[in-house]
Design a protein around this motif. Structure first.
Motif, PDB file in Angstrom:
ATOM      1  N   CYS A   1      -5.145  -2.157   0.497  1.00  0.00           N
ATOM      2  CA  CYS A   1      -5.001  -2.732  -0.842  1.00  0.00           C
ATOM      3  C   CYS A   1      -3.681  -3.490  -0.983  1.00  0.00           C
ATOM      4  N   GLY A   2      -2.625  -2.987  -0.350  1.00  0.00           N
ATOM      5  CA  GLY A   2      -1.345  -3.696  -0.358  1.00  0.00           C
ATOM      6  C   GLY A   2      -1.440  -5.023   0.363  1.00  0.00           C
ATOM      7  N   CYS A   3      -2.160  -5.042   1.472  1.00  0.00           N
ATOM      8  CA  CYS A   3      -2.370  -6.281   2.221  1.00  0.00           C
ATOM      9  C   CYS A   3      -3.142  -7.288   1.370  1.00  0.00           C
TER      10      CYS A   3
ATOM     11  N   CYS B   1      -7.967  -2.368  -6.543  1.00  0.00           N
ATOM     12  CA  CYS B   1      -8.492  -1.980  -5.232  1.00  0.00           C
ATOM     13  C   CYS B   1      -8.380  -0.465  -5.027  1.00  0.00           C
TER      14      CYS B   1
ATOM     15  N   GLU C   1      -3.968  -4.894  -6.184  1.00  0.00           N
ATOM     16  CA  GLU C   1      -3.770  -3.630  -5.476  1.00  0.00           C
ATOM     17  C   GLU C   1      -4.208  -2.449  -6.329  1.00  0.00           C
TER      18      GLU C   1
ATOM     19  N   ALA D   1       2.754  -1.804  -8.021  1.00  0.00           N
ATOM     20  CA  ALA D   1       1.519  -2.373  -7.477  1.00  0.00           C
ATOM     21  C   ALA D   1       1.120  -3.563  -8.338  1.00  0.00           C
TER      22      ALA D   1
ATOM     23  N   GLN E   1      -3.232  -7.418  -1.832  1.00  0.00           N
ATOM     24  CA  GLN E   1      -2.321  -7.886  -2.879  1.00  0.00           C
ATOM     25  C   GLN E   1      -1.384  -8.962  -2.343  1.00  0.00           C
TER      26      GLN E   1
ATOM     27  N   CYS F   1      -6.433  -9.198   6.497  1.00  0.00           N
ATOM     28  CA  CYS F   1      -6.274  -7.759   6.330  1.00  0.00           C
ATOM     29  C   CYS F   1      -7.249  -6.928   7.169  1.00  0.00           C
TER      30      CYS F   1
ATOM     31  N   ARG G   1      -3.873   2.542   0.527  1.00  0.00           N
ATOM     32  CA  ARG G   1      -2.652   1.829   0.145  1.00  0.00           C
ATOM     33  C   ARG G   1      -2.352   0.661   1.088  1.00  0.00           C
TER      34      ARG G   1
END
Length: 101
Positions: free
Chosen positions: A41-43, A28, A25, A21, A45, A99, A38
């Motif tokens: 937060c991945g988006c 977040c 991320e 991560a 990132q 996102c 996930r």
């Protein structure tokens, strides 16, 4: 057989990279925001990777962990802080648009 071995080697090399991560991320996911998961937060990132340098991402992650510090940066008279704030604001607007579920 050789193609299978090459594919397996590539997969083994790529897995550790996808499991890591980034700083945004991580911050977040640790936040108390109920929308933090996930996928979201991945988006966020991914947007950070496109719009902020590594150092800026670490600074932004600190602001996510400590929102009071964001006010200090925003109100700063420093050119460096003002330039960062402009990029951080663009990052936030882009992440919100990109996102939004």
């Amino acid at each position: 057989m050789t193609k299978t071995l090459i594919a397996a080697s590539l997969l083994a090399l790529c897995l550790p990279l996808t499991a890591m991560a980034g700083p945004i991320e991580g911050a977040c996911l640790k936040s108390d925001r109920k929308q933090a998961n996930r996928a979201v937060c991945g988006c966020i990132q991914q947007v950070a990777d496109m719009t902020l340098t590594g150092g800026e991402q670490r600074k932004a992650a600190k602001l996510i962990r400590n929102p009071d510090q964001a006010q200090t940066v925003r109100m700063s008279k420093s050119d460096r802080d003002n330039e960062f704030w402009a990029r951080y604001k663009t990052f936030g607007e882009t992440a919100a648009a990109y996102c939004a579920g």
